[in-house]
Design an enzyme around this catalytic site. Structure first.
Site, PDB file in Angstrom:
ATOM      1  N   SER A 107      36.702  -3.894   2.082  1.00 10.06           N
ATOM      2  CA  SER A 107      35.489  -3.693   2.799  1.00 10.06           C
ATOM      3  C   SER A 107      35.186  -2.430   3.373  1.00 10.06           C
ATOM      4  CB  SER A 107      35.686  -4.621   4.254  1.00 10.06           C
ATOM      5  OG  SER A 107      36.913  -4.262   5.009  1.00 10.06           O
ATOM      6  N   LYS A 159      41.014  -4.258  13.784  1.00  7.06           N
ATOM      7  CA  LYS A 159      41.165  -5.500  14.641  1.00  7.06           C
ATOM      8  C   LYS A 159      42.218  -5.483  15.987  1.00  7.06           C
ATOM      9  CE  LYS A 159      38.193  -7.603  12.317  1.00  7.06           C
ATOM     10  NZ  LYS A 159      36.904  -8.036  12.836  1.00  7.06           N
TER      11      LYS A 159
END
Length: 300
Positions: free
Chosen positions: A261, A47
């Protein structure tokens, strides 16, 4: 001397080959499974790329200026990345997130000077997104909106995709990414498909009832506006138990200390590697495992 700033260290992350999780059946099929280590970014996740992209392009458009207040609903990694980017570019950052997310993530955001607002667990990310929009309507700041902002996938079109193409000498055949805001898979898919339309783009999502940090299966009303289903060739579901076990195996057997994830994406990549031949399969390791120590995923 022309020294780098912290901004200059975002991207160009390592691409490494799995060794011990690749079994004999995968090797016999002449397949290679590669992990893109996004935890090596300065704020520790994939991110970092869209966080800086969204701020830079908003500044260029005149939408925001240093000193303004930025608001974002986040499940964790985007918040940490935005907190870092806001700190280095001079913004007040308000982050809204469900109260059940790991304490390490909250502490990381606070370390960068962000203000944190927690929402009820039962409301999920949908509740956090609704509150962010209400605060913006009330004039309390500007939402960058990772879910609808084209500068999110743009970051991956301009950096992640080209890096994967170059690092594999154009030999990549499959790209696997967990899907949250979907910015990573959207931007990377666009770039790779322009280079070779035959490259298969595979998204990982949680099975019904599974809660995997960073991966979502959105209700129709909350689907990210940046999401375009036509850019994905295949969607695979992953259970929470499998994602967590793969995450532990990545650390124990490959020395890759990653978040949950990433374990989900790894499992999907290995599934594909047992189906195809002569393939170069890349999956995204979204972040580092130290953000999940308090969750019980890793044994003491």
């Amino acid at each position: 001397m022309n020294y780098q700033t912290i901004e200059d260290t975002i991207g160009k992350t390592p691409l490494v080959r799995l060794v011990r999780l690749v079994d004999e059946s995968i090797r016999q099929r002449n397949n290679v499974v590669l992990a893109k280590l996004e935890g090596n970014n300065p704020a520790g996740s994939v991110k970092d790329r869209p966080a800086l992209s969204m701020i830079r392009h908003a500044e260029a458009r005149g939408t925001i200026k240093p000193g303004d207040t930025l608001i974002e609903a986040t499940s964790g990694n985007t918040g940490i990345a935005l907190a870092m980017a806001a700190a280095l570019r001079g913004y007040r950052m308000v982050l809204i997130m469900p109260e059940d997310l790991s304490v390490e993530r909250r502490q990381s955001m606070g370390a960068y000077g962000a203000e944190i607002i927690l929402t009820p667990v039962k409301g999920g990310m949908e509740c956090a997104r609704d509150l962010a929009e209400q605060m913006q309507r009330d004039g309390k700041g500007v939402i960058l909106d990772q879910f609808a902002n084209p500068d999110n996938p743009r970051a991956h079109y301009e950096s992640t995709g080209p890096e994967l193409w170059d690092d594999t000498n154009g030999e990549i055949t499959h790209f696997v990414s967990s899907m949250g805001t979907t910015g990573t898979i959207m931007g990377t898919s666009q770039y790779l498909k322009e280079r070779n339309p035959a490259i298969q783009i595979v998204g990982a999502q949680p099975e019904e009832g599974s809660r995997i940090p960073g991966i979502r299966k959105w209700p129709e009303a909350y689907l990210p506006k940046i999401f375009d289903r036509s850019r994905i060739d295949r969607v695979e579901s992953v259970s929470q138990a499998v994602a967590e076990e793969r995450t532990r195996e990545l650390a124990r057997r490959e020395g890759i200390f990653a978040g949950v994830s990433s374990g989900g994406a790894c499992d999907v990549a290995l599934r594909i590697a047992r189906e195809v031949e002569n393939a170069t399969i890349v999956f995204i390791v979204c972040d580092r495992g130290d953000r999940y120590l308090s969750t019980g995923v890793f044994p003491a």
